[in-house]
Motif scaffolding. Structure first.
Motif, short mmCIF file in Angstrom:
data_model
loop_
_atom_site.label_atom_id
_atom_site.label_comp_id
_atom_site.label_asym_id
_atom_site.label_seq_id
_atom_site.Cartn_x
_atom_site.Cartn_y
_atom_site.Cartn_z
N ALA A 96 -16.29 15.60 -9.87
CA ALA A 96 -16.24 14.63 -10.97
C ALA A 96 -15.03 13.71 -10.82
CB ALA A 96 -16.19 15.36 -12.31
N ALA A 97 -13.89 14.25 -10.39
CA ALA A 97 -12.69 13.43 -10.19
C ALA A 97 -12.89 12.46 -9.03
CB ALA A 97 -11.48 14.32 -9.93
N ALA A 98 -13.55 12.91 -7.97
CA ALA A 98 -13.83 12.02 -6.83
C ALA A 98 -14.74 10.88 -7.26
CB ALA A 98 -14.47 12.81 -5.69
N LYS A 99 -15.72 11.18 -8.11
CA LYS A 99 -16.61 10.13 -8.59
C LYS A 99 -15.86 9.17 -9.52
CE LYS A 99 -20.93 9.43 -11.02
NZ LYS A 99 -22.01 10.03 -11.80
N ARG A 100 -14.97 9.71 -10.34
CA ARG A 100 -14.20 8.87 -11.27
C ARG A 100 -13.34 7.85 -10.53
NH1 ARG A 100 -9.25 10.85 -15.12
NH2 ARG A 100 -8.79 8.80 -15.96
N TYR A 101 -12.74 8.27 -9.42
CA TYR A 101 -11.85 7.38 -8.67
C TYR A 101 -12.56 6.65 -7.53
CZ TYR A 101 -8.15 9.56 -11.30
OH TYR A 101 -7.35 10.00 -12.31
N ASN A 102 -13.90 6.78 -7.46
CA ASN A 102 -14.70 6.06 -6.48
C ASN A 102 -14.28 6.42 -5.05
OD1 ASN A 102 -16.72 4.35 -5.70
ND2 ASN A 102 -15.48 2.50 -5.82
N VAL A 103 -14.09 7.72 -4.82
CA VAL A 103 -13.70 8.23 -3.50
C VAL A 103 -14.77 9.20 -3.05
CG1 VAL A 103 -11.93 9.53 -2.26
CG2 VAL A 103 -11.27 7.98 -4.08
N HIS A 104 -15.10 9.17 -1.78
CA HIS A 104 -16.09 10.11 -1.24
C HIS A 104 -15.55 11.53 -1.40
CE1 HIS A 104 -18.76 12.09 1.62
NE2 HIS A 104 -19.59 11.08 1.33
N TRP A 122 -9.70 -9.96 1.47
CA TRP A 122 -9.34 -9.13 0.33
C TRP A 122 -9.74 -9.81 -0.98
CZ3 TRP A 122 -7.77 -4.47 1.72
CH2 TRP A 122 -7.15 -4.29 2.95
N ASP A 123 -10.08 -9.00 -1.99
CA ASP A 123 -10.33 -9.56 -3.32
C ASP A 123 -9.04 -10.07 -3.95
OD1 ASP A 123 -13.00 -8.95 -3.10
OD2 ASP A 123 -12.82 -7.02 -4.12
N PHE A 124 -7.94 -9.37 -3.70
CA PHE A 124 -6.61 -9.79 -4.15
C PHE A 124 -5.72 -9.92 -2.92
CE2 PHE A 124 -8.37 -7.08 -7.53
CZ PHE A 124 -8.49 -8.03 -8.52
N PRO A 125 -5.75 -11.07 -2.26
CA PRO A 125 -5.02 -11.19 -0.99
C PRO A 125 -3.51 -11.09 -1.14
CG PRO A 125 -6.01 -13.29 -1.61
CD PRO A 125 -6.48 -12.29 -2.58
N GLU A 126 -2.97 -11.42 -2.33
CA GLU A 126 -1.52 -11.32 -2.50
C GLU A 126 -1.05 -9.88 -2.52
OE1 GLU A 126 -3.53 -11.50 -6.42
OE2 GLU A 126 -3.56 -12.78 -4.66
N LEU A 127 -1.94 -8.94 -2.88
CA LEU A 127 -1.60 -7.52 -2.87
C LEU A 127 -2.31 -6.76 -1.75
CD1 LEU A 127 -1.77 -6.78 -6.70
CD2 LEU A 127 0.24 -7.21 -5.30
N LYS A 128 -3.20 -7.45 -1.03
CA LYS A 128 -4.00 -6.84 0.03
C LYS A 128 -4.74 -5.61 -0.48
CE LYS A 128 -1.60 -8.59 4.05
NZ LYS A 128 -0.80 -8.28 5.19
N ARG A 129 -5.53 -5.83 -1.52
CA ARG A 129 -6.37 -4.75 -2.04
C ARG A 129 -7.65 -5.32 -2.59
NH1 ARG A 129 -5.72 -3.40 -7.84
NH2 ARG A 129 -6.74 -1.47 -7.30
N ASN A 130 -8.67 -4.49 -2.69
CA ASN A 130 -9.97 -4.90 -3.20
C ASN A 130 -10.14 -4.46 -4.64
OD1 ASN A 130 -10.96 -6.18 -0.87
ND2 ASN A 130 -11.42 -4.18 0.04
N PHE A 131 -11.10 -5.08 -5.31
CA PHE A 131 -11.39 -4.73 -6.69
C PHE A 131 -11.85 -3.28 -6.78
CE2 PHE A 131 -14.42 -4.42 -10.21
CZ PHE A 131 -13.57 -4.75 -11.25
N ASN A 132 -11.36 -2.59 -7.77
CA ASN A 132 -11.74 -1.20 -8.08
C ASN A 132 -11.32 -0.23 -6.98
OD1 ASN A 132 -12.64 0.33 -10.14
ND2 ASN A 132 -14.81 0.17 -9.63
N GLU A 133 -10.40 -0.63 -6.13
CA GLU A 133 -9.88 0.26 -5.10
C GLU A 133 -8.75 1.09 -5.70
OE1 GLU A 133 -7.44 -0.12 -0.89
OE2 GLU A 133 -8.08 -1.89 -1.96
#
Length: 173
Positions: A50-58, A92-103
């Motif tokens: 459930a925690a893996a699903k909550r944080y969108n991690v395999h 990247w979705d946020f190139p100034e932070l080099k991260r994607n949305f919901n990551e």
């Protein structure tokens, strides 16, 4: 005429802002959202999934921090990767932070961003060697200063020489 018209327009706006001051204050304040708080440390396999699903991690990649009282709870443990280490050409979705949305972010993301400490940097020498280089450089400069203070040097001076003693050579009358 214009100032009166402006005053009539500002008066209702000020009443509106005073009437809704709680809404305005709560929207301006930067408060912590309860949804940001991690859940309790997963003890069973179902809680871990459930925690893996909550944080969108395999589920095979999910591993929580140890339950040692730091308060990380079920937040996933990621490998520390600085912003300098990430691909600059990736869209990247946020190139100034080099991260994607919901990551999900690293726990210490504020410390390892691109403009902060680089955890992936490879230094030319170890910390011990760097410390010894610092001590050597400081000792060298303090040694130079100590020598300069104890063995003074100056330009040799002789008295001024005039063509004839006792005679005024320059008069400014």
């Amino acid at each position: 005429m214009a100032p009166l018209h402006l005053a009539k327009m500002i008066n209702p706006l000020s009443k509106l802002s005073l009437a809704n001051s709680k809404v305005i204050l709560s929207s301006v304040r930067q408060h912590w959202n309860k949804d940001f708080k991690p859940g309790p440390y997963p003890k069973t396999e179902a809680e871990r999934l459930a925690a893996a699903k909550r944080y969108n991690v395999h589920p095979s990649e999910y591993a929580a921090y140890r339950d040692d009282g730091t308060g990380y709870g079920d937040y996933p443990r990621f490998k520390a990767e600085s912003g300098d280490f990430k691909d600059p050409n990736y869209p990247w979705d946020f190139p100034e932070l080099k991260r994607n949305f919901n990551e999900p972010m690293h726990v210490q993301f504020d410390l390892i961003r691109e403009d902060r400490y680089d955890v992936n940097a490879r230094h030319l020498s170890s910390c011990k060697e760097q410390f010894l280089q610092l001590i050597g450089a400081l000792s060298f400069f303090f040694g130079i200063i100590w020598i300069a203070e104890h063995f003074k040097t100056f330009q040799p001076l002789v008295p001024k020489q005039y063509p004839e003693e006792g005679k005024k050579h320059y008069t400014f009358d």
